[in-house]
Design an enzyme around this catalytic site. Sequence first.
Site, PDB file in Angstrom:
ATOM      1  N   ASP A  47       0.817  -1.216   0.000  1.00  0.00           N
ATOM      2  CA  ASP A  47       0.000   0.000   0.000  1.00  0.00           C
ATOM      3  C   ASP A  47       0.854   1.272   0.000  1.00  0.00           C
ATOM      4  OD1 ASP A  47      -2.837  -0.747   0.032  1.00  0.00           O
ATOM      5  OD2 ASP A  47      -2.294  -1.834   1.845  1.00  0.00           O
ATOM      6  N   GLU A  52       0.391   9.506   0.378  1.00  0.00           N
ATOM      7  CA  GLU A  52      -0.276  10.585   1.113  1.00  0.00           C
ATOM      8  C   GLU A  52      -0.557  10.207   2.564  1.00  0.00           C
ATOM      9  OE1 GLU A  52      -3.859  13.436  -0.066  1.00  0.00           O
ATOM     10  OE2 GLU A  52      -4.543  11.446   0.475  1.00  0.00           O
ATOM     11  N   ASP A  53      -0.704   8.920   2.809  1.00  0.00           N
ATOM     12  CA  ASP A  53      -1.077   8.499   4.161  1.00  0.00           C
ATOM     13  C   ASP A  53       0.071   8.537   5.159  1.00  0.00           C
ATOM     14  OD1 ASP A  53      -3.740   8.055   3.509  1.00  0.00           O
ATOM     15  OD2 ASP A  53      -3.254   6.101   2.641  1.00  0.00           O
ATOM     16  N   ARG A  72       0.749  -1.185   7.395  1.00  0.00           N
ATOM     17  CA  ARG A  72       1.271   0.064   6.832  1.00  0.00           C
ATOM     18  C   ARG A  72       2.135   0.853   7.818  1.00  0.00           C
ATOM     19  NH1 ARG A  72      -2.505   3.485   3.117  1.00  0.00           N
ATOM     20  NH2 ARG A  72      -0.386   4.074   2.514  1.00  0.00           N
ATOM     21  N   ARG A 118      -8.527   4.377  10.965  1.00  0.00           N
ATOM     22  CA  ARG A 118      -7.073   4.542  10.819  1.00  0.00           C
ATOM     23  C   ARG A 118      -6.502   5.688  11.673  1.00  0.00           C
ATOM     24  NH1 ARG A 118      -5.592   2.230   5.907  1.00  0.00           N
ATOM     25  NH2 ARG A 118      -6.970   0.483   5.487  1.00  0.00           N
ATOM     26  N   HIS A 148     -11.292   7.122   4.562  1.00  0.00           N
ATOM     27  CA  HIS A 148     -10.589   8.318   4.996  1.00  0.00           C
ATOM     28  C   HIS A 148     -11.479   9.540   4.759  1.00  0.00           C
ATOM     29  CE1 HIS A 148      -6.631   6.064   4.152  1.00  0.00           C
ATOM     30  NE2 HIS A 148      -6.583   6.375   5.430  1.00  0.00           N
ATOM     31  N   CYS A 235      -4.344  10.206  -2.872  1.00  0.00           N
ATOM     32  CA  CYS A 235      -3.508   9.299  -2.075  1.00  0.00           C
ATOM     33  C   CYS A 235      -2.172   8.991  -2.723  1.00  0.00           C
ATOM     34  CB  CYS A 235      -4.229   7.971  -1.854  1.00  0.00           C
ATOM     35  SG  CYS A 235      -5.968   8.135  -1.575  1.00  0.00           S
TER      36      CYS A 235
HETATM   37  C1  CIR Z   1      -5.386   1.209   2.397  1.00  0.00           C
HETATM   38  O1  CIR Z   1      -6.374   0.555   2.709  1.00  0.00           O
HETATM   39  O2  CIR Z   1      -4.652   1.739   3.243  1.00  0.00           O
HETATM   40  C2  CIR Z   1      -5.041   1.358   0.929  1.00  0.00           C
HETATM   41  N1  CIR Z   1      -5.416   0.172   0.242  1.00  0.00           N
HETATM   42  C3  CIR Z   1      -5.732   2.565   0.344  1.00  0.00           C
HETATM   43  C4  CIR Z   1      -5.269   3.840   0.928  1.00  0.00           C
HETATM   44  C5  CIR Z   1      -5.920   5.004   0.320  1.00  0.00           C
HETATM   45  N2  CIR Z   1      -5.394   6.199   0.810  1.00  0.00           N
HETATM   46  C6  CIR Z   1      -6.104   7.307   0.974  1.00  0.00           C
HETATM   47  O3  CIR Z   1      -7.316   7.294   0.801  1.00  0.00           O
HETATM   48  N3  CIR Z   1      -5.458   8.382   1.386  1.00  0.00           N
END
Ligand code: CIR
Length: 240
Positions: A47, A52-53, A72, A118, A148, A235
């Site tokens: 991931d 961005e996360d 993650r 999260r 998110h 993201c």
């Molecule tokens: C997750 O579940 O963490 C990833 N598959 C998708 C993350 C998407 N990120 C976001 O919306 N900022």
Amino acid sequence: MVSGISTAGLGLPDYQRALLQHATYIEALQACGLQVTVLPADEDFPDSTFVEDAAVLTPACAIIARPGAASRKPEAELIAPVIDQFYTRIHAIEAPGTLEGGDIMMVGQYFYIGLSERTNRAGADQLIGILNRYGMQGSVVELADVLHLKTGLGYLENNKLLATGEFLAEPEFQQYKLLPVDPHEAYAANSVWINGTVLTPMGFPKTRTQIELAGYKVLEVDVSEFQKLDGGLSCLSLRF
Ligand code: CIR
């Protein structure tokens, strides 16, 4: 990336197609006048393409996030040396706080923080404390349905806010000119304003028209393979 977390029910991403889409995404950012630093892929973290996360970047400082998804968590350590190249004032969210950048929406000096599976209250409180030190403010928004905060919201500057589902009736967003996204096009709420142009996912014509009618130039980018992993346009990059 095909092993990334997914609840979308859209099937497995096609890796080759994802690579092409990623390259086109980078070109779109460049077409909007951005300089793009492309990070090497890390096969251990499927991931991690959703950079961005892993951090929150503000004009005054950077904050290394602490992802709530167990798989993650190490992404925070991976992004830290990269952020180091661009920022001198760097903070980090610490345990028991969790926070993912997708839950943070910046509106000038103000930051909305989604409380989600999260991002928890401790993470949000830490972020608000850091922001306050630089004269910036923040507050929390409780999420009900989406992964998110920015899954369902996209701030297009000029007081205009793309919003879908649970966010349309949210009292604190009524101060903005809301651009309601059709529920069938909810994915397109995650569109991104960059230097006057709005990047929007390909294949959501109602939303595209709405953004154009609001006065923006629109650039469509096909990110279908990332949608299969619950990831939106925003993201895939950290913009500052
Ligand atoms: C997750 O579940 O963490 C990833 N598959 C998708 C993350 C998407 N990120 C976001 O919306 N900022």
